[in-house]
Design a protein around this motif. Structure first.
Motif, PDB file in Angstrom:
ATOM      1  N   ASP A  70      29.779 -52.212 -69.784  1.00 42.65           N
ATOM      2  CA  ASP A  70      30.117 -51.022 -68.999  1.00 42.65           C
ATOM      3  C   ASP A  70      28.928 -50.654 -68.120  1.00 42.65           C
ATOM      4  OD1 ASP A  70      28.284 -49.977 -70.757  1.00 42.65           O
ATOM      5  OD2 ASP A  70      29.466 -48.184 -71.218  1.00 42.65           O
ATOM      6  N   THR A  71      29.019 -49.529 -67.419  1.00 45.31           N
ATOM      7  CA  THR A  71      27.973 -49.151 -66.469  1.00 45.31           C
ATOM      8  C   THR A  71      26.630 -48.942 -67.158  1.00 45.31           C
ATOM      9  OG1 THR A  71      29.632 -48.091 -65.060  1.00 45.31           O
ATOM     10  CG2 THR A  71      27.342 -47.479 -64.689  1.00 45.31           C
ATOM     11  N   ALA A  72      26.641 -48.248 -68.289  1.00 37.89           N
ATOM     12  CA  ALA A  72      25.382 -47.997 -69.004  1.00 37.89           C
ATOM     13  C   ALA A  72      24.734 -49.296 -69.447  1.00 37.89           C
ATOM     14  CB  ALA A  72      25.636 -47.096 -70.206  1.00 37.89           C
ATOM     15  N   LEU A  73      25.542 -50.258 -69.862  1.00 42.40           N
ATOM     16  CA  LEU A  73      24.998 -51.540 -70.303  1.00 42.40           C
ATOM     17  C   LEU A  73      24.529 -52.373 -69.117  1.00 42.40           C
ATOM     18  CD1 LEU A  73      24.329 -53.431 -72.561  1.00 42.40           C
ATOM     19  CD2 LEU A  73      26.731 -54.106 -72.711  1.00 42.40           C
ATOM     20  N   GLN A  74      25.221 -52.289 -67.984  1.00 39.94           N
ATOM     21  CA  GLN A  74      24.759 -52.994 -66.785  1.00 39.94           C
ATOM     22  C   GLN A  74      23.382 -52.497 -66.365  1.00 39.94           C
ATOM     23  OE1 GLN A  74      25.451 -55.476 -65.001  1.00 39.94           O
ATOM     24  NE2 GLN A  74      27.622 -55.991 -65.155  1.00 39.94           N
ATOM     25  N   GLU A  75      23.176 -51.190 -66.481  1.00 35.94           N
ATOM     26  CA  GLU A  75      21.883 -50.617 -66.096  1.00 35.94           C
ATOM     27  C   GLU A  75      20.761 -51.016 -67.044  1.00 35.94           C
ATOM     28  OE1 GLU A  75      22.759 -46.507 -66.032  1.00 35.94           O
ATOM     29  OE2 GLU A  75      23.650 -46.540 -64.015  1.00 35.94           O
ATOM     30  N   SER A  76      21.117 -51.554 -68.215  1.00 42.46           N
ATOM     31  CA  SER A  76      20.080 -51.940 -69.181  1.00 42.46           C
ATOM     32  C   SER A  76      19.172 -53.032 -68.632  1.00 42.46           C
ATOM     33  CB  SER A  76      20.730 -52.402 -70.486  1.00 42.46           C
ATOM     34  OG  SER A  76      21.432 -53.617 -70.292  1.00 42.46           O
ATOM     35  N   LYS A  77      19.656 -53.815 -67.666  1.00 44.24           N
ATOM     36  CA  LYS A  77      18.799 -54.859 -67.082  1.00 44.24           C
ATOM     37  C   LYS A  77      17.515 -54.254 -66.525  1.00 44.24           C
ATOM     38  CE  LYS A  77      22.055 -56.238 -64.304  1.00 44.24           C
ATOM     39  NZ  LYS A  77      22.839 -56.999 -63.299  1.00 44.24           N
ATOM     40  N   ASN A  78      17.635 -53.135 -65.831  1.00 45.27           N
ATOM     41  CA  ASN A  78      16.451 -52.496 -65.253  1.00 45.27           C
ATOM     42  C   ASN A  78      15.620 -51.790 -66.318  1.00 45.27           C
ATOM     43  OD1 ASN A  78      17.275 -53.297 -62.663  1.00 45.27           O
ATOM     44  ND2 ASN A  78      18.604 -51.506 -62.481  1.00 45.27           N
ATOM     45  N   ARG A  79      16.299 -51.155 -67.287  1.00 46.40           N
ATOM     46  CA  ARG A  79      15.548 -50.491 -68.370  1.00 46.40           C
ATOM     47  C   ARG A  79      14.737 -51.505 -69.166  1.00 46.40           C
ATOM     48  NH1 ARG A  79      20.425 -47.868 -69.220  1.00 46.40           N
ATOM     49  NH2 ARG A  79      20.857 -49.164 -71.046  1.00 46.40           N
ATOM     50  N   VAL A  80      15.374 -52.613 -69.523  1.00 45.04           N
ATOM     51  CA  VAL A  80      14.710 -53.617 -70.351  1.00 45.04           C
ATOM     52  C   VAL A  80      13.526 -54.238 -69.609  1.00 45.04           C
ATOM     53  CG1 VAL A  80      15.013 -55.894 -71.401  1.00 45.04           C
ATOM     54  CG2 VAL A  80      16.730 -54.120 -71.762  1.00 45.04           C
ATOM     55  N   ARG A  81      13.704 -54.561 -68.333  1.00 44.57           N
ATOM     56  CA  ARG A  81      12.611 -55.168 -67.574  1.00 44.57           C
ATOM     57  C   ARG A  81      11.416 -54.221 -67.476  1.00 44.57           C
ATOM     58  NH1 ARG A  81      14.809 -57.761 -62.761  1.00 44.57           N
ATOM     59  NH2 ARG A  81      15.393 -55.631 -62.177  1.00 44.57           N
ATOM     60  N   ALA A  82      11.677 -52.941 -67.180  1.00 43.36           N
ATOM     61  CA  ALA A  82      10.577 -51.978 -67.080  1.00 43.36           C
ATOM     62  C   ALA A  82       9.891 -51.795 -68.431  1.00 43.36           C
ATOM     63  CB  ALA A  82      11.113 -50.638 -66.575  1.00 43.36           C
ATOM     64  N   ALA A  83      10.680 -51.742 -69.525  1.00 45.87           N
ATOM     65  CA  ALA A  83      10.084 -51.571 -70.850  1.00 45.87           C
ATOM     66  C   ALA A  83       9.211 -52.763 -71.221  1.00 45.87           C
ATOM     67  CB  ALA A  83      11.197 -51.386 -71.886  1.00 45.87           C
ATOM     68  N   VAL A  84       9.669 -53.969 -70.939  1.00 48.66           N
ATOM     69  CA  VAL A  84       8.880 -55.173 -71.247  1.00 48.66           C
ATOM     70  C   VAL A  84       7.569 -55.168 -70.464  1.00 48.66           C
ATOM     71  CG1 VAL A  84       8.820 -57.684 -70.990  1.00 48.66           C
ATOM     72  CG2 VAL A  84      10.850 -56.583 -71.951  1.00 48.66           C
ATOM     73  N   GLN A  85       7.649 -54.861 -69.179  1.00 50.28           N
ATOM     74  CA  GLN A  85       6.437 -54.889 -68.349  1.00 50.28           C
ATOM     75  C   GLN A  85       5.468 -53.775 -68.731  1.00 50.28           C
ATOM     76  OE1 GLN A  85       8.307 -54.709 -64.492  1.00 50.28           O
ATOM     77  NE2 GLN A  85       8.362 -56.941 -64.264  1.00 50.28           N
ATOM     78  N   ASN A  86       6.002 -52.597 -69.101  1.00 42.94           N
ATOM     79  CA  ASN A  86       5.123 -51.493 -69.485  1.00 42.94           C
ATOM     80  C   ASN A  86       4.531 -51.663 -70.870  1.00 42.94           C
ATOM     81  OD1 ASN A  86       5.299 -49.968 -67.099  1.00 42.94           O
ATOM     82  ND2 ASN A  86       7.277 -49.105 -67.722  1.00 42.94           N
ATOM     83  N   CYS A  87       5.011 -52.652 -71.614  1.00 49.19           N
ATOM     84  CA  CYS A  87       4.384 -53.020 -72.896  1.00 49.19           C
ATOM     85  C   CYS A  87       3.406 -54.176 -72.711  1.00 49.19           C
ATOM     86  CB  CYS A  87       5.459 -53.384 -73.907  1.00 49.19           C
ATOM     87  SG  CYS A  87       6.411 -51.968 -74.489  1.00 49.19           S
ATOM     88  N   GLN A  88       3.011 -54.422 -71.485  1.00 46.42           N
ATOM     89  CA  GLN A  88       2.031 -55.455 -71.136  1.00 46.42           C
ATOM     90  C   GLN A  88       2.516 -56.857 -71.471  1.00 46.42           C
ATOM     91  OE1 GLN A  88      -0.348 -53.976 -69.389  1.00 46.42           O
ATOM     92  NE2 GLN A  88       0.609 -52.051 -70.039  1.00 46.42           N
ATOM     93  N   GLU A  89       3.824 -57.078 -71.379  1.00 47.31           N
ATOM     94  CA  GLU A  89       4.395 -58.401 -71.552  1.00 47.31           C
ATOM     95  C   GLU A  89       4.905 -58.891 -70.197  1.00 47.31           C
ATOM     96  OE1 GLU A  89       4.255 -60.060 -74.353  1.00 47.31           O
ATOM     97  OE2 GLU A  89       3.526 -58.396 -75.602  1.00 47.31           O
TER      98      GLU A  89
END
Length: 505
Positions: A40-59
């Motif tokens: 759904d829409t919320a899950l589609q938006e997870s692509k951006n949330r996940v990428r930002a979270a990974v990068q902000n954890c220095q990965e």
């Protein structure tokens, strides 16, 4: 780069389906992220949330084509609880973390952009579904640890940030273990039945309702104690069993109403929606996959509709199926959901629109009184076992305050009656007389004709429907249990019939 997988759970009502998340991280191609599997829409938006979270954890986020597939692919996926599993799948596919600890581990949690893991709804039913599918370990947000620990046979770990999960996968750190003891959410001080002044018939009806799991209608002038009585019904009911408590807690988890400190709902719930609530708020619903309504949140407890005639026919008639079947089935665009809804209904209403303190002071025309009470339709009232007219409160009643029985005294009688019913129906799986189907009472537990003579006459003259006769039999069995009798007598049947013969207008 490699193909890796993690596990999450898709919720459909209180039923969960294990979801396999595959991450294919390729070396070539343009950098992009594709998410497959009916998100759904919320899950589609997870692509951006996940990428930002990974990068902000220095990965490092893979600078290549990332394909994420959620299986079963034909099953609609909704919500944000997949974020943590998606992030770990990408990191494992990019070979930045080892994959061996991800086997047989379900991950649930929403990711903030800075890598924090936020709590999600439906942890309990989701983990129950994962355990059924053979999952042995779960990683959840720290705030949900107490709720997750309600699931036996599952190793539950908590994390506050994505970086902690990454360190755990690399075997460079440990996650938070769950608390040793799960605290129940209990009512601190139940309201006492002794606070209600007078009303002996209504108090007796409340006791019968609690003993047999029957529905109740209280009709009378304002200020006579209708709401006070309804709120004291929960105090007469026994504490929920472990299985019942998990059922109720799972519904409240999906609704997002659990306490983080004491998640287990051990007492029968009491739900009292306002008369302006919508059909969706009462029965359940919403866009996409429907949420539980008031009837499901009152499962194994009490649903109280104050000023019942103000709810309107559409909302009241929507209750009929739930009252008969003990569950709600909601069909929406994304599928059909089932929510349990085995509750005790308590209706409270004034006798007419002007609602005077005494009937003699009523200024309403007879047609207005009938039209007002007619909002409670015949089919709905036919499902209500006990109907009581409330007495006006007098000065003598006020002076006699404090002479009535307390909740503790009445609860003991209710408990004894319930124990008799449980022993009688244990082999068939029923807990109360109110759950017993009519055919069983009429065939396998048939009473002599001399005992049911009044009931038979009511059927012959059309004063009772077949459903009404069955409900009278259920009430008669409850009255016999309260008296300590093995089987109902003619007096019990007559009393049960009298409960249905109140004046409607």
């Amino acid at each position: 780069m490699a193909l890796r997988r993690t596990w999450a759970v898709a919720l459909f009502g209180v039923d969960g389906v294990l979801v396999e998340i595959e991450a294919d991280v390729r070396k070539g191609g343009l950098p992009n992220v594709q998410l497959l599997g009916l998100p759904d829409t919320a899950l589609q938006e997870s692509k951006n949330r996940v990428r930002a979270a990974v990068q902000n954890c220095q990965e490092d986020w893979p600078k290549s084509c990332v394909t994420l597939a959620l299986s079963p692919a034909a099953l609609p996926k909704a919500g944000t609880s997949y974020d943590l599993a998606l992030a770990c799948a990408v990191l494992a596919g990019a070979e930045q973390v080892p994959a061996h600890r991800l086997e047989s581990t379900v991950l649930l949690g929403e990711l903030a952009l800075d890598g924090r893991i936020r709590p999600v709804r439906g942890l309990l039913p989701g983990l129950l579904a994962a355990r059924r599918e053979g999952i042995r370990r779960a990683i959840v947000p720290v705030e949900g640890l107490a709720e997750a620990r309600l699931v036996d046979g599952l190793d539950v770990l908590g994390a506050e940030r994505l970086s902690e999960v990454v360190d755990w996968l690399r075997e460079q750190g440990e996650l938070v273990d769950g608390p040793g003891e799960v605290v129940s959410r209990r009512t601190e001080s139940p309201e006492d039945l002794a606070d209600v002044l007078g009303q002996p018939e209504a108090r007796w009806a409340l006791e019968v309702a609690a003993a047999g799991g029957h529905h109740l209608l209280l009709a009378g002038p304002p200020g006579t104690g209708k709401t006070m009585l309804a709120r004291r019904l929960s105090g007469l009911l026994p504490e929920l069993s472990r299985q019942e408590a998990l059922e109720v807690t799972a519904i409240h988890s999906v609704a997002g109403e659990l306490s983080a400190d004491a998640p287990l709902v051990a007492d029968p719930p009491f739900v009292a929606p306002h008369h302006s609530t919508s059909v969706t708020g009462l029965i359940g619903g919403g866009s996409g996959l429907a949420r539980p309504g008031a009837v499901s949140r009152a499962h194994r407890g009490t649903l109280f509709l104050d000023e019942a005639c103000e709810f309107g026919p559409q909302r009241l008639e929507a209750l009929r199926t739930a009252l008969e079947e003990g569950e709600v089935r909601l069909s929406r665009r994304d599928g059909t959901l089932r929510y349990p809804a085995r509750f005790q209904l308590v209706l409270a209403t004034n006798p007419c629109p002007c609602a005077p303190a005494r009937d003699a002071d009523c200024h309403c025309a007879p047609q207005a009184r009938r039209r007002y009470f007619g909002k409670l339709s015949g089919p709905l009232l036919d499902r209500v076992d006990l109907r009581v007219d409330m007495r006006p409160v007098t000065a003598a009643t006020m002076r006699a305050g404090g002479r009535t029985e307390s909740t503790d005294v009445v609860r003991k009688r209710v408990s004894r009656a319930r124990e008799m019913a449980v022993r009688r129906w244990a082999s068939r799986g029923w807990q109360t007389n109110g759950e017993v189907p009519g055919p069983v009472l009429r065939r396998e537990f048939a009473l002599p004709e001399a005992v049911t003579a009044l009931l038979d006459r009511g059927l012959d003259v059309g004063a009772l429907t077949a459903r009404g006769a069955d409900r009278c039999l259920r009430v008669a069995w409850t009255l016999a249990d309260l008296d300590g009798s093995e089987r109902p007598e003619a007096d019990h049947v007559a009393a049960a019939l009298a409960f249905r013969e109140r004046r409607l207008a």
